[in-house]
Design an enzyme around this catalytic site. Structure first.
Site, PDB file in Angstrom:
ATOM      1  CE  LYS A  70      29.791  -4.530 -13.665  1.00  0.00           C
ATOM      2  NZ  LYS A  70      29.183  -3.188 -13.500  1.00  0.00           N
ATOM      3  CG  HIS A 126      29.668   3.167 -12.413  1.00  0.00           C
ATOM      4  ND1 HIS A 126      30.346   4.371 -12.422  1.00  0.00           N
ATOM      5  CD2 HIS A 126      30.345   2.356 -13.251  1.00  0.00           C
ATOM      6  CE1 HIS A 126      31.382   4.281 -13.234  1.00  0.00           C
ATOM      7  NE2 HIS A 126      31.407   3.081 -13.754  1.00  0.00           N
ATOM      8  CG  ASP A 161      28.408  -3.403 -17.754  1.00  0.00           C
ATOM      9  OD1 ASP A 161      27.600  -2.916 -18.564  1.00  0.00           O
ATOM     10  OD2 ASP A 161      29.224  -2.717 -17.112  1.00  0.00           O
ATOM     11  CB  ALA A 162      25.917  -4.907 -22.937  1.00  0.00           C
ATOM     12  CG  ASN A 163      30.403  -1.324 -20.412  1.00  0.00           C
ATOM     13  OD1 ASN A 163      30.934  -2.431 -20.305  1.00  0.00           O
ATOM     14  ND2 ASN A 163      30.435  -0.427 -19.431  1.00  0.00           N
ATOM     15  CG  ASP A 211      29.573   7.046  -9.924  1.00  0.00           C
ATOM     16  OD1 ASP A 211      29.732   7.711  -8.884  1.00  0.00           O
ATOM     17  OD2 ASP A 211      30.516   6.497 -10.526  1.00  0.00           O
ATOM     18  CD  GLU A 252      26.159  -2.674 -15.256  1.00  0.00           C
ATOM     19  OE1 GLU A 252      26.802  -1.608 -15.302  1.00  0.00           O
ATOM     20  OE2 GLU A 252      26.469  -3.631 -14.512  1.00  0.00           O
ATOM     21  CD  GLU A 292      31.045  -1.199 -10.669  1.00  0.00           C
ATOM     22  OE1 GLU A 292      31.143  -1.967 -11.642  1.00  0.00           O
ATOM     23  OE2 GLU A 292      30.787   0.019 -10.783  1.00  0.00           O
ATOM     24  CG  ASN A 327      35.859   3.431 -13.313  1.00  0.00           C
ATOM     25  OD1 ASN A 327      35.077   2.992 -14.129  1.00  0.00           O
ATOM     26  ND2 ASN A 327      35.789   3.109 -12.025  1.00  0.00           N
ATOM     27  CE  LYS A 354      33.014  -3.738 -17.727  1.00  0.00           C
ATOM     28  NZ  LYS A 354      31.985  -2.768 -17.281  1.00  0.00           N
ATOM     29  CD  GLU A 400      28.107   2.208 -15.897  1.00  0.00           C
ATOM     30  OE1 GLU A 400      29.168   2.568 -16.425  1.00  0.00           O
ATOM     31  OE2 GLU A 400      27.938   1.079 -15.404  1.00  0.00           O
TER      32      GLU A 400
END
Length: 390
Positions: free
Chosen positions: A181, A321, A212-214, A291, A238, A340, A53, A183, A264
């Site tokens: 986890k 990931h 996780d802040a992406n 990943d 993250e 994950e 994804n 966001k 990731e």
């Protein structure tokens, strides 16, 4: 022995959830089938693969560039004569023929999809689970019988407030997860702190919660979050900034002593090497999330693990990931630190074998040849239609 057909289809995994950077309203996945002329139990062996994804289906690249290369290759050039099976490394070389170095974007995703299917086929031809095949080839037969997994969720939804977040995380605990986890970065720092404190109250301790802040933050924002987060002692912080901004990552390490995680969105062993050279990561506490399904597959991931060893990192610092069964097999077979898991989102590509329950954030693997997709009925129904189509 030869590949007799290659097939691809696109499956939507659209959802109204979002992280700090993207929403998933138009998200898609490519599913491929590698059909061989090898027969097991009266049926042709078919290997299956799909992309993780967060990256859209690389259908055009697969159909226009990479699948034609495999179709046009001389069959004997794709065979491991010693083991009498397909050779993932020769197939990888075929896929990457006439490709310039660099530019590891969506190309790496397309190759990763096919690589997954090839390894699935190789393990099925051998009649063993992929994790067992990998352990025998690369780890002297040693297998991790169970793998650490954490529940990834806590996305932003249009109508989901703090109570919805609490209910979601509580459901993960009820299903056997110990670490979860969520966001951050999709709202203000003050609002995210409220969400984090609500989550900690559910999971029971801050070191059971990762955030996780992406890749959303610039340096100043990343540092502001670091200062606010550090007193909690979270499981990890993250991907604060852009994945290729190694200087931001290195600077952030000067402001945040607890564990961080990233990787990731790095798709080659060269990018992994640069992260370790210049990203300021600490091998005693930080986590790497490369990943394999997005980064040219397991063939390339093995090169990445070699890079880690050169730089003094253990494979145990890798928790990939993606939440898919391919990485779960790799974790068990090659001794990674975990994998994950998505208990509720990205159906039917989320989760693991139906008969392998999560207990205290660990999950076992099925004793099934290949990656084990056949033990996940909803996912295998999608794959089987493709693999058995004419």
């Amino acid at each position: 022995m030869r590949i007799v057909d290659l097939r691809e289809t696109v499956v939507p995994i659209k959802s109204d959830l979002r992280n700090a950077y993207i929403d998933f309203s138009q998200m898609t996945v490519s599913v491929v089938a590698v059909v061989t002329d090898v027969v097991r139990d009266g049926r042709p062996v078919v290997g299956y693969g799909f992309n993780s994804n967060g990256r859209y289906a690389p259908s055009g690249l697969l159909r226009e560039r990479f699948m034609p290369r495999l179709r046009n290759a001389e069959p004997q050039t794709l065979i491991d004569e010693e083991r009498e099976t397909l050779d993932p490394f020769r197939i990888w070389d075929c896929l990457m023929a006439n490709e310039k170095p660099g530019g590891h974007g969506e190309r790496s995703v397309a190759v990763g999809v096919l690589d997954m299917a090839v390894w699935d086929a190789v393990a099925k031809i051998a009649g063993v689970p992929l994790y067992r095949l990998l352990a025998d080839r690369y780890r002297g037969g040693e297998v991790d019988e169970k793998v650490f997994v954490y529940a990834a969720g806590g996305y932003y939804y249009p109508d989901k407030g703090l109570q919805g977040l609490r209910d979601e995380l509580r459901s993960y605990l009820d299903r056997g997860y110990r670490v979860c986890k969520m966001k951050i970065g999709g709202t203000s720092l003050a609002e995210d702190i409220k969400r984090i404190e609500a989550a900690i109250a559910v999971v029971g301790a801050a070191d059971r919660l990762a955030v996780d802040a992406n890749g959303r933050f610039d340096l100043d924002t990343a540092i502001a979050y670091a200062r606010a987060l550090e007193p909690y002692g979270l499981f990890w912080y993250e991907e604060a900034g852009d994945p290729l901004d190694y200087q931001l990552q290195a600077t952030l390490a000067q402001y945040y002593a607890p564990a961080m995680a990233t990787g990731e969105n790095l798709f080659s062993h060269q990018d992994a090497r640069n992260l370790l050279r210049y990203g300021g990561l600490r091998a005693d506490r930080d986590w790497l999330q490369f990943d394999c399904a997005l980064s040219y597959g397991l063939v390339e991931y093995l090169r990445t693990l070699d890079v880690l060893a050169v730089h003094g990192w253990s494979a145990r610092r890798c928790i990939p990931h993606g939440g898919h069964q391919f990485s779960l097999n790799i974790a068990a077979g090659l001794g990674l630190g975990g994998n994950e898991s998505y208990p509720d989102v990205f159906w039917p590509f989320n989760g693991f074998a139906a008969d392998c329950a999560v207990e205290d954030s660990y999950v076992g693997l099925p004793d099934a040849a290949g990656i084990g997709f056949e033990r996940k009925p909803e996912l295998y129904a999608v794959m089987q239609r493709l693999g058995e189509s004419q």
